[in-house]
Enzyme design. Structure first.
Site, PDB file in Angstrom:
ATOM      1  CE1 TYR A  42      21.430  -6.178 -35.030  1.00  0.00           C
ATOM      2  CE2 TYR A  42      21.676  -5.283 -32.817  1.00  0.00           C
ATOM      3  CZ  TYR A  42      21.558  -5.095 -34.183  1.00  0.00           C
ATOM      4  OH  TYR A  42      21.586  -3.824 -34.703  1.00  0.00           O
ATOM      5  CB  CYS A  43      25.193 -10.978 -36.202  1.00  0.00           C
ATOM      6  SG  CYS A  43      24.964 -12.759 -35.997  1.00  0.00           S
ATOM      7  NE  ARG A  44      26.406 -10.650 -42.333  1.00  0.00           N
ATOM      8  CZ  ARG A  44      27.652 -11.117 -42.321  1.00  0.00           C
ATOM      9  NH1 ARG A  44      27.886 -12.395 -42.066  1.00  0.00           N
ATOM     10  NH2 ARG A  44      28.665 -10.302 -42.561  1.00  0.00           N
ATOM     11  CB  CYS A  52      24.503 -14.617 -38.149  1.00  0.00           C
ATOM     12  SG  CYS A  52      25.886 -13.473 -38.270  1.00  0.00           S
TER      13      CYS A  52
END
Length: 222
Positions: A178-180, A184
């Site tokens: 996962y990220c932002r 993202c």
């Protein structure tokens, strides 16, 4: 002379709010602020803006009550004005765009789906897998974003460091990256890179801000 009615007054205020959202730079600044509180210099660098331009956009967001500011020494720090509500607003905007805007659909198909066409893992599913200890959760944001807040037990390997730190990922466990947020690119690139190396890897359906906004547990550096 007739005075403005209550409905019209509400619509006028909502129109001002919508106008504040009407710039790509301001949407990106909100995405960065959804990771945690930042000063203007840091936000400008992350969004690729000059200090003056970032300040101007932040003032517009502040007047619309989408962000709040406080002074800390020589710096002014910004944060979202109501994390959950602003994150939900951004998510709703994205859903409408994906459904109704042809250019959004084209970019989703040409870039995002080309790198990961598989269905993402839902938050509910990840909560269950975390409880059973079945997955490695991979946070591919920067170290300072990770320190502001992250999913419980997540391993932080920024995308730029992923290739040289592959040994830190257990080869026999599924990886959830996962990220932002939902747009993202970091998690999409991480998934594509890891799948090419034989890892069983999927994306979380959105990112850290949506996880936090859903009231799920988070951790932060001491």
């Amino acid at each position: 002379m007739s005075s403005i009615g209550p409905k019209q007054a509400v619509f006028a205020s909502l129109a001002e709010l919508a106008q504040a959202l009407g710039h790509a730079h301001r949407l990106e600044l909100l995405e960065h602020l959804a990771q945690g509180e930042r000063n203007v210099e840091g936000l400008a660098a992350r969004a690729g803006l000059s200090f003056a331009n970032a300040s101007r956009h932040l003032q517009i967001l502040r007047r619309a009550h989408l962000v709040e500011a406080r002074r800390h020494g020589k710096h002014v720090l910004y944060r979202l004005a109501g994390d959950t509500q602003v994150v939900e607003l951004m998510k709703a905007l994205g859903r409408v765009g994906e459904r109704n805007v042809a250019e959004v659909n084209r970019v989703m198909a040409d870039y995002f789906h080309a790198r990961d066409a598989l269905e993402a893992v839902s938050r509910e599913d990840l909560v269950s897998r975390l409880h059973d200890g079945l997955v490695t959760v991979l946070d591919v944001r920067s170290e300072d974003e990770f320190a502001l807040g992250h999913l419980p037990g997540a391993l932080n390997i920024p995308l730029a460091d992923l290739e040289r730190r592959l040994a830190e990922l257990p080869a026999n466990r599924e990886v959830i990256a996962y990220c932002r947020g939902p747009y993202c690119v970091l998690s999409f690139e991480a998934v594509a890179s890891l799948r090419a190396r034989g890892y069983v890897v999927h994306r979380l359906e959105d990112g850290y801000p949506e996880w936090k906004a859903a009231g799920l547990p988070v951790e932060a550096a001491a």
